[in-house]
Structure formats: C-alpha cells, structure tokens
Design an enzyme around this catalytic site. Sequence first.
Site, PDB file in Angstrom:
ATOM      1  N   GLU A  65       0.862  -1.191   0.000  1.00 61.12           N
ATOM      2  CA  GLU A  65       0.000   0.000   0.000  1.00 61.12           C
ATOM      3  C   GLU A  65       0.893   1.234   0.000  1.00 61.12           C
ATOM      4  O   GLU A  65       1.721   1.408   0.897  1.00 61.12           O
ATOM      5  CB  GLU A  65      -0.926   0.023   1.218  1.00 61.12           C
ATOM      6  CG  GLU A  65      -1.840   1.236   1.223  1.00 61.12           C
ATOM      7  CD  GLU A  65      -2.843   1.246   2.360  1.00 61.12           C
ATOM      8  OE1 GLU A  65      -3.574   2.241   2.489  1.00 61.12           O
ATOM      9  OE2 GLU A  65      -2.881   0.271   3.136  1.00 61.12           O
ATOM     10  N   ASP A  79      10.809   6.270  -0.091  1.00 61.47           N
ATOM     11  CA  ASP A  79      10.360   6.337  -1.484  1.00 61.47           C
ATOM     12  C   ASP A  79       9.929   4.960  -1.972  1.00 61.47           C
ATOM     13  O   ASP A  79      10.748   4.034  -2.033  1.00 61.47           O
ATOM     14  CB  ASP A  79      11.513   6.865  -2.334  1.00 61.47           C
ATOM     15  CG  ASP A  79      11.101   7.225  -3.752  1.00 61.47           C
ATOM     16  OD1 ASP A  79      10.078   6.698  -4.230  1.00 61.47           O
ATOM     17  OD2 ASP A  79      11.820   8.021  -4.379  1.00 61.47           O
ATOM     18  N   ASP A 112      -1.608  12.052  -4.052  1.00 61.38           N
ATOM     19  CA  ASP A 112      -1.594  13.486  -4.362  1.00 61.38           C
ATOM     20  C   ASP A 112      -1.943  13.663  -5.838  1.00 61.38           C
ATOM     21  O   ASP A 112      -1.272  13.122  -6.711  1.00 61.38           O
ATOM     22  CB  ASP A 112      -0.201  14.048  -4.079  1.00 61.38           C
ATOM     23  CG  ASP A 112      -0.179  15.570  -4.058  1.00 61.38           C
ATOM     24  OD1 ASP A 112      -0.946  16.185  -4.841  1.00 61.38           O
ATOM     25  OD2 ASP A 112       0.611  16.139  -3.294  1.00 61.38           O
ATOM     26  N   ASP A 146     -10.421  10.969  -5.586  1.00 60.80           N
ATOM     27  CA  ASP A 146     -11.594  11.843  -5.666  1.00 60.80           C
ATOM     28  C   ASP A 146     -11.325  13.014  -6.601  1.00 60.80           C
ATOM     29  O   ASP A 146     -12.102  13.971  -6.637  1.00 60.80           O
ATOM     30  CB  ASP A 146     -11.994  12.352  -4.274  1.00 60.80           C
ATOM     31  CG  ASP A 146     -10.938  13.260  -3.647  1.00 60.80           C
ATOM     32  OD1 ASP A 146      -9.762  13.174  -4.062  1.00 60.80           O
ATOM     33  OD2 ASP A 146     -11.287  14.046  -2.745  1.00 60.80           O
ATOM     34  N   THR A 177     -12.757   6.301   4.412  1.00 61.24           N
ATOM     35  CA  THR A 177     -11.903   7.020   5.351  1.00 61.24           C
ATOM     36  C   THR A 177     -12.558   8.339   5.734  1.00 61.24           C
ATOM     37  O   THR A 177     -13.492   8.821   5.076  1.00 61.24           O
ATOM     38  CB  THR A 177     -10.529   7.310   4.727  1.00 61.24           C
ATOM     39  OG1 THR A 177     -10.706   8.203   3.620  1.00 61.24           O
ATOM     40  CG2 THR A 177      -9.862   6.024   4.249  1.00 61.24           C
ATOM     41  N   ARG A 178     -12.046   8.940   6.799  1.00 57.44           N
ATOM     42  CA  ARG A 178     -12.548  10.248   7.223  1.00 57.44           C
ATOM     43  C   ARG A 178     -12.337  11.277   6.115  1.00 57.44           C
ATOM     44  O   ARG A 178     -13.220  12.098   5.828  1.00 57.44           O
ATOM     45  CB  ARG A 178     -11.807  10.655   8.503  1.00 57.44           C
ATOM     46  CG  ARG A 178     -12.198  12.001   9.067  1.00 57.44           C
ATOM     47  CD  ARG A 178     -11.541  12.200  10.424  1.00 57.44           C
ATOM     48  NE  ARG A 178     -10.114  11.847  10.363  1.00 57.44           N
ATOM     49  CZ  ARG A 178      -9.339  11.752  11.440  1.00 57.44           C
ATOM     50  NH1 ARG A 178      -9.837  11.959  12.639  1.00 57.44           N
ATOM     51  NH2 ARG A 178      -8.048  11.465  11.305  1.00 57.44           N
ATOM     52  N   PHE A 179     -11.182  11.214   5.475  1.00 55.95           N
ATOM     53  CA  PHE A 179     -10.881  12.117   4.363  1.00 55.95           C
ATOM     54  C   PHE A 179     -11.894  11.939   3.234  1.00 55.95           C
ATOM     55  O   PHE A 179     -12.390  12.909   2.648  1.00 55.95           O
ATOM     56  CB  PHE A 179      -9.461  11.824   3.863  1.00 55.95           C
ATOM     57  CG  PHE A 179      -9.125  12.475   2.550  1.00 55.95           C
ATOM     58  CD1 PHE A 179      -8.704  13.789   2.490  1.00 55.95           C
ATOM     59  CD2 PHE A 179      -9.221  11.767   1.360  1.00 55.95           C
ATOM     60  CE1 PHE A 179      -8.392  14.389   1.276  1.00 55.95           C
ATOM     61  CE2 PHE A 179      -8.908  12.349   0.145  1.00 55.95           C
ATOM     62  CZ  PHE A 179      -8.499  13.668   0.110  1.00 55.95           C
ATOM     63  N   GLU A 180     -12.216  10.678   2.929  1.00 60.65           N
ATOM     64  CA  GLU A 180     -13.148  10.411   1.834  1.00 60.65           C
ATOM     65  C   GLU A 180     -14.545  10.900   2.174  1.00 60.65           C
ATOM     66  O   GLU A 180     -15.245  11.468   1.315  1.00 60.65           O
ATOM     67  CB  GLU A 180     -13.170   8.914   1.542  1.00 60.65           C
ATOM     68  CG  GLU A 180     -14.023   8.535   0.339  1.00 60.65           C
ATOM     69  CD  GLU A 180     -13.943   7.054   0.019  1.00 60.65           C
ATOM     70  OE1 GLU A 180     -14.612   6.630  -0.933  1.00 60.65           O
ATOM     71  OE2 GLU A 180     -13.214   6.325   0.719  1.00 60.65           O
TER      72      GLU A 180
END
Length: 278
Positions: free
Chosen positions: A95, A147, A170, A206, A243-246
């Site tokens: 991941e 990386d 990003d 998104d 997720t919370r972000f989503e």
Amino acid sequence: MSTPEAPLAERTAGEPSPRARAKGEPRFPDGPKADPAGSHFERRIRSFQPRRSRVTSGQADALQRLWPVWGLDIDGSRRLDLAELFGNGRPVVLEIGFGMGEATAEMAAADPGTNILAVDVHTPGQGHLLHLAEERGLTNVRVANGDAIILLREMLAPDSLSGLRVFFPDPWPKKRHHKRRLIQPEFLTLAASRLAPSALVHCATDWEPYAEQMLEVLTAHPDFENTREDGGFAPRPEFRPLTRFERQGLDKGHVVNDLLFRRVPHDDRAGHRDGDPA
C-alpha cells in the site's frame, strides 16, 4: 514475532524526565530516518512531498517503541525477504500512501491472512498506524518509511507481491505538476515486474481528471487488464473502508472513482519483458 516493550509512560514512571534534545539530534533515535536512502540514488521527480505536522505524544511513543519491531526504512541497500519480515509466507500487498492509517488497520483486521506493507513519509501517520496495529493486535502490518520507487526497484523481488493499493494519492492538480503523478506508464512497468500473475491493482481518487488519467494509463498498459467488462471505473468494493478524508470529500460533492485492474499472467502479455528491470 517480537513483542514490543511496555509503553514509555510505564517504563519511566518515577524516573527523571528525559533530557532535552541537542540541536540536530533526531527526535526518534530508533525511529524512521529523515532521508533513509540519502543521496545513494539518482535524483528524479518525486510524486510525493513530505509534510511537516505535529506528532502527538501517543504517536511519538509508538514510533519510539514499535519502529524497531514493525518499522522499515527504505534505504535501497538490500533485497527484502518478505517471509522473514512478516514471520510467515502469507501473500503481501503493498500500500503506497496510507495517510493516518485508519483504512489500512481496518483492512488488516478484516483480512488477517494477508500481510500489508504500508509505505508513507508522513511521520504522524506512521506513528498512528503503529499505534493502531498494537492496539488492535495486528501482526500483519509493517510500516515502511521512504520512497516507494526505491522499495519496488531495489528491495522487492520479482513476482513477490499479491497486490498493490494506491488510495487517494496526491493529484498534483496543476498541469505543470502532472509529471509528478504516481500512476504513469513507467511506474506501472516497474510495479508489474514485482506483482505476481493475477495480482490486483486497486487505485482510488476523488480527483476526476486524475481518475481519467489513471484509467487511460492502466488500460493502455499491456501488463494489466480491467476487471470491469465495460472497461470503466469500479464501484467501491466492500473491503475498502470509507476514510474520514473520503467522507469529507463526499460531503463536499466530490466523486470518488475506484479502479480495479489485474496483473496479466506472463504468458498472456503482448511481448515479454524482463521481470527485473534495470
């Protein structure tokens, strides 16, 4: 499997407070390094930008105690033995970019038969995922710092991964920054060499223009095939938690697109490439 030491608060009860750090001294001497690969590899355009934000006391404690047990610096110095790293021969999913680690921990808990090698450069997120892994008793998570390109190219063996997840990378929205986006033909060629036949590549974003680019690049790549018969985006599978972000994005009207592609078996590829790229 090594057992982490007792929490820092328990180990230092009644003892003097730790001394202040000297200038230039790392905050976590046994934790993730600031630049593990250093200047040993060529400079290139990176798809990530390290973020500086506050590390909470809980995250700091997890980094100090658990990094030597479950952490890995991507220094490019050796080829990893994944069975040794996880203590078993179960399938390993890579991941790339796990944020604060909530979704990673949820997927690890739901599928204990799969090992997750989670890569990020965000120190608070690294500490939080280590904390979640300990709190929930997750022995199938390892946290890698650095990386992901160096990890794939220098430290992972051909056909060693059973899957790849890239959730909400990003998007680099400005046109002049599109070259920094991770999902590019060159990256997919490298990833394909480390993925076992039929391994699942799962991306989600998104940012609709980036989703379209992902779909175009993955569809055109000879080492991958869309799991969707219509050749389009996939509905969010149940195994990928929100997720919370989503949720915040969905509340703002953002459209989230999932892409599910499979690694084409070697004999089915259009033209054979060496499995271990230079």
